[in-house]
Design a protein around this motif. Structure first.
Motif: not given
Length: 489
Positions: A234-245, A461-475
């Motif tokens: 249910k937690f969006p930041h976890l779902r984004f984090g799963m993709i980041a992992i 492309v992997n690290y572009v997504y991880i940069a997104f997670y560090g900037l926005i996805g985790h918040r």
């Protein structure tokens, strides 16, 4: 049971944390042993490359399958770790690892490759459960704001295991248990019995150790499933984090898998395989430097000057250790030293300095460090893919330094404020380690078509997504309603 959910760290947490870091070392060691194991199985069973690749498929496949089962069990029956506790969960996982290692003996006796694959799957099942339990446990053994620091330190010890495993495994297989220096399928028996014994010994140590308990409210424990709830999903930041992992593990494994071929390519350095293998230690050694420095950078030390001083000392010491270890070679049963010229490794010092600057730019914030390092990875991979010679060579090796903190930072950001769903969220994150089986296949297919150098652009492309997670996805979680009212599709 002691409720320490909001309690700050106590002196009692130091000894339990040391015990937990032993787990990180051992599973790092046993995981990298697959790289040592594959050539022996391939030769002994006369396998094709695809058949030999089933070793990694069986191992990483267990991460996905076991984590998925864990998630569905937690939805329907309640989170197993919440019910039996972290300590018992860790002990069970260690015993499963020991049983997996022990299965190598009958597999060798029966000369059965499927038996070996089953043993690997069982071993990886134990490692998966260890990751599900130990990662969040290390994160909660202290103040929440220093959770990333603790995980980075534990992952640094994990990197020590991955660095020495090929050396120790090679010594055991080639020099200790191989008659006349000839490695046979029987050479594998005793090393894995030793590894299995270590897992059992560590289970006994954990059993005899005092590990703090962390309790949940009764209503929290029961809010796991059976009502159509997605639980931790249910937690969006976890779902984004799963993709980041998925992106991180896939990128790191893919780069490490093809680095030797990259360094051997004529447009890069044209190194012989033996020399390229020596330089590979700087990739994994760089990961160790980054993780240990990350532990210091994200720690609770009040003085920035102290942090920077400790980080510099740590980097130099680890570099000297890697420099010495890579100089060791064995000739006719005797140790010999063959140091690379200091000039040859001087560029690596420059990469460490850039890594140091990146830590400063991160300002001790896990999310900020994550996106700064991700952008650095994009730059390094562009240089590796589209230049050539020594510049591309060192850019590729430097990725180890910047991959270093990503697992720890993504993991702690993704499980933040999951509360009773923490173990369930951990299982979902561990499930995404399957990226280590998928992304290398994509990169390998690209290398077949466009060449090994250009294939190093694939993980960008992997690290572009991880940069997104560090900037926005985790918040995302910060603006999300409380757990009881959160309902997303």
């Amino acid at each position: 049971m002691e409720n320490t959910t909001t309690q700050s760290a106590t002196p009692d947490y130091r000894r339990p944390f040391i015990t937990i870091t032993l787990l990180f070392f051992l599973w790092g060691f046993i995981t990298v042993m697959n790289d040592v194991l594959i050539p022996y199985l391939k030769e002994s069973f006369e396998l094709s490359y695809f058949q030999a690749g089933l070793v990694q498929f069986a191992f990483f496949g267990a991460f996905f399958f076991v984590s998925l089962v864990y998630y569905f069990v937690s939805l329907s029956k309640g989170d197993p770790i919440n019910r039996i506790g972290y300590k018992l969960s860790i002990i069970i996982a260690l015993l499963i690892c020991g049983a997996g290692c022990a299965m190598f003996f009958p597999a060798a006796e029966f000369r059965s490759y499927p038996f070996f694959l089953a043993a690997l799957f069982l071993l990886a099942t134990g490692v998966t459960l260890l990751q599900i339990a130990a990662n969040p446990y290390a994160a909660i053994l202290g103040k929440p704001e220093t959770a990333s620091s603790r995980l980075n330190l534990a992952q640094g010890v994990n990197s020590l295991g991955t660095t020495i495993a090929p050396i120790a495994g090679g010594l055991l297989l080639y020099k200790v248990f191989a008659p006349g220096g000839e490695v046979t399928i029987d050479s594998i028996k005793l090393p894995y019995l030793i590894y299995g014994s270590l897992f059992v010994l560590l289970a006994i140590i954990v059993w005899r150790s005092h590990l703090p308990s962390f309790s949940k409210d009764d209503e929290d424990t029961n809010d796991q499933g059976g009502d159509g709830s997605l639980g931790a999903l249910k937690f969006p930041h976890l779902r984004f984090g799963m993709i980041a992992i998925f992106m991180y593990v896939g990128g790191e494994v893919a780069i490490g898998s093809y680095l030797i071929s990259f360094m051997m390519h004529d447009s890069i350095m044209g190194l012989p395989e033996a020399t390229a293998s020596i330089f590979l230690a700087y990739y994994w050694g760089g990961a160790m430097i980054g993780r240990l420095c990350g532990a210091i950078s994200l720690s609770g030390l009040a003085s920035q000057s102290q942090k920077y001083g400790y980080m510099a000392i740590t980097a130099i010491v680890v570099l000297l250790v890697v420099y010495t270890v890579t100089a060791i070679r064995i000739e006719e049963g005797a140790f010999a030293m063959d140091f690379l010229s200091p000039v040859q490794v001087l560029p690596f010092l420059g990469l460490i300095a850039i890594n140091f600057v990146a830590f400063i730019a991160g300002r001790g914030n896990a999310a900020r460090v994550l996106w700064v390092f991700s952008i650095s990875m994009v730059v390094l991979l562009c240089i590796a893919s589209f230049t050539g010679g020594s510049l591309a060579f060192w850019a590729a090796l430097g990725t180890g330094l910047f991959n270093s903190i990503m697992w720890s930072n993504i993991f702690t950001l993704a499980i933040k404020d999951l509360k009773q769903h923490t173990s369930q969220g951990s299982s979902l994150l561990v499930m995404m380690i399957v990226g280590g089986a998928i992304v290398p296949l994509i990169m390998g297919a690209a290398a077949d078509r466009i060449g090994i150098q250009l294939a190093f652009a694939v993980p960008i492309v992997n690290y572009v997504y991880i940069a997104f997670y560090g900037l926005i996805g985790h918040r995302v979680q910060e603006a999300t309603p409380a757990v009881g009212t959160l309902e997303t599709a």
